[in-house]
Design an enzyme around this catalytic site. Structure first.
Site, PDB file in Angstrom:
ATOM      1  N   GLU A  96       0.834  -1.205   0.000  1.00  0.00           N
ATOM      2  CA  GLU A  96       0.000   0.000   0.000  1.00  0.00           C
ATOM      3  C   GLU A  96       0.861   1.245   0.000  1.00  0.00           C
ATOM      4  O   GLU A  96       1.951   1.263   0.596  1.00  0.00           O
ATOM      5  CB  GLU A  96      -0.940   0.065   1.216  1.00  0.00           C
ATOM      6  CG  GLU A  96      -2.292  -0.559   1.003  1.00  0.00           C
ATOM      7  CD  GLU A  96      -2.313  -2.023   1.349  1.00  0.00           C
ATOM      8  OE1 GLU A  96      -3.297  -2.705   1.027  1.00  0.00           O
ATOM      9  OE2 GLU A  96      -1.329  -2.503   1.947  1.00  0.00           O
ATOM     10  N   THR A  97       0.353   2.262  -0.681  1.00  0.00           N
ATOM     11  CA  THR A  97       0.883   3.616  -0.574  1.00  0.00           C
ATOM     12  C   THR A  97      -0.233   4.500  -0.039  1.00  0.00           C
ATOM     13  O   THR A  97      -1.367   4.442  -0.516  1.00  0.00           O
ATOM     14  CB  THR A  97       1.366   4.136  -1.933  1.00  0.00           C
ATOM     15  OG1 THR A  97       2.457   3.320  -2.382  1.00  0.00           O
ATOM     16  CG2 THR A  97       1.829   5.583  -1.842  1.00  0.00           C
TER      17      THR A  97
END
Length: 272
Positions: A47-48
């Site tokens: 995830e970002t």
């Protein structure tokens, strides 16, 4: 803009779960979704997180969204922890932080020991029959299966023991069709004196992540699952395969508190 990679649910680099964190200057809105997806694909971590400040006086301080390399997700624990860590490390926040997200307002507060405690909704658990092919896809005997709330979309799958969880080498292509988001394999710790009460591993091929090292959001389901079994509201979970981390959980009815440490390992300039 400064972009950072933060290892979450660990106090040392190159462990835990890495997340990209991008703090945006605008207090009005996020950039176009296509741009957010491209940045997340470029970072290429599970995830970002993208966050921008909100006007003072509202129910939240920052707006927060999370993207895998392929899609946006409704909830992410480790990238929330990473974002709170960056806010405190940079001085952008000095006290508790409230995030406006697709899963409601989520809180994060730093402790005296450097850990950060997040306030997440507890995931309801519904016993379900094991889907056809689940045991074969995992390559392990299935003891019990529970479905989670819509904002999580995982199957929590209890296996026989810790050794079975640690030894998994699943068929990710087969797992892809078995849940909305992912499959969390879990078991009691073989030795509680080791410093944790239960173990887990998380597989999310449906959203472009074969294995997520330490999944904070999954612990909003694991906490009530094992708390009911062990009769204690405060537990510690150990998650991971090649990379590992610890999540301390406190069950508070319809809320679950998740505590962990984080460390920034890379900081650079996003020039696109």
């Amino acid at each position: 803009m400064r972009i950072r990679i933060v290892d979450a649910f660990t106090d040392r680099p190159f462990s835990g779960n890495p997340a990209g964190v991008l703090l945006l200057d605008s207090a009005d809105s996020f950039p176009e979704d296509d741009w957010l997806r491209k940045v997340a694909a470029e970072v290429n971590l599970s995830e970002t997180a993208f966050a921008h400040p909100l006007p003072a006086g509202g129910e939240a301080d920052w707006a927060l969204r999370w993207f895998t390399p392929t899609t946006e997700v409704d909830m992410c624990g480790h990238a929330t922890l990473a974002t709170a860590h960056v806010l405190h490390a940079t001085g952008a926040a000095t006290g508790p932080v409230r995030f406006a997200t697709r899963s409601g307002v989520l809180g994060a507060a730093a402790g005296a020991d450097g850990g950060i405690t997040m306030d997440f909704p507890t995931s309801p658990l519904t016993p379900v029959p094991a889907p056809d092919g689940l045991a074969e896809a995992l390559g392990a005997e299935v003891v019990a299966v529970h479905d989670t709330a819509a904002h999580i979309g995982d199957l929590v799958v209890e296996l026989r023991d810790e050794a079975a969880v640690r030894g998994l080498a699943p068929d990710h292509a087969a797992l892809r069709a078995l849940s909305t988001r992912g499959v969390i394999a879990t078991a009691l710790a073989a030795d509680p004196a080791a410093g944790y009460d239960f173990v887990s591993r998380g597989f999310f091929p449906a959203v472009g992540i074969d294995e997520d090292p330490v999944t904070g959001s999954a612990h909003t389901a694991l906490a009530p699952y094992w708390s009911a079994r062990l009769g204690r509201d405060e537990l510690t979970g150990f998650q991971g395969g090649a990379r590992t981390g610890l999540v301390r959980t406190r069950l508070r009815g319809d809320r679950t508190l998740l505590t962990g440490h984080a460390v920034t390992v890379i900081e650079g300039e996003l020039r696109a």
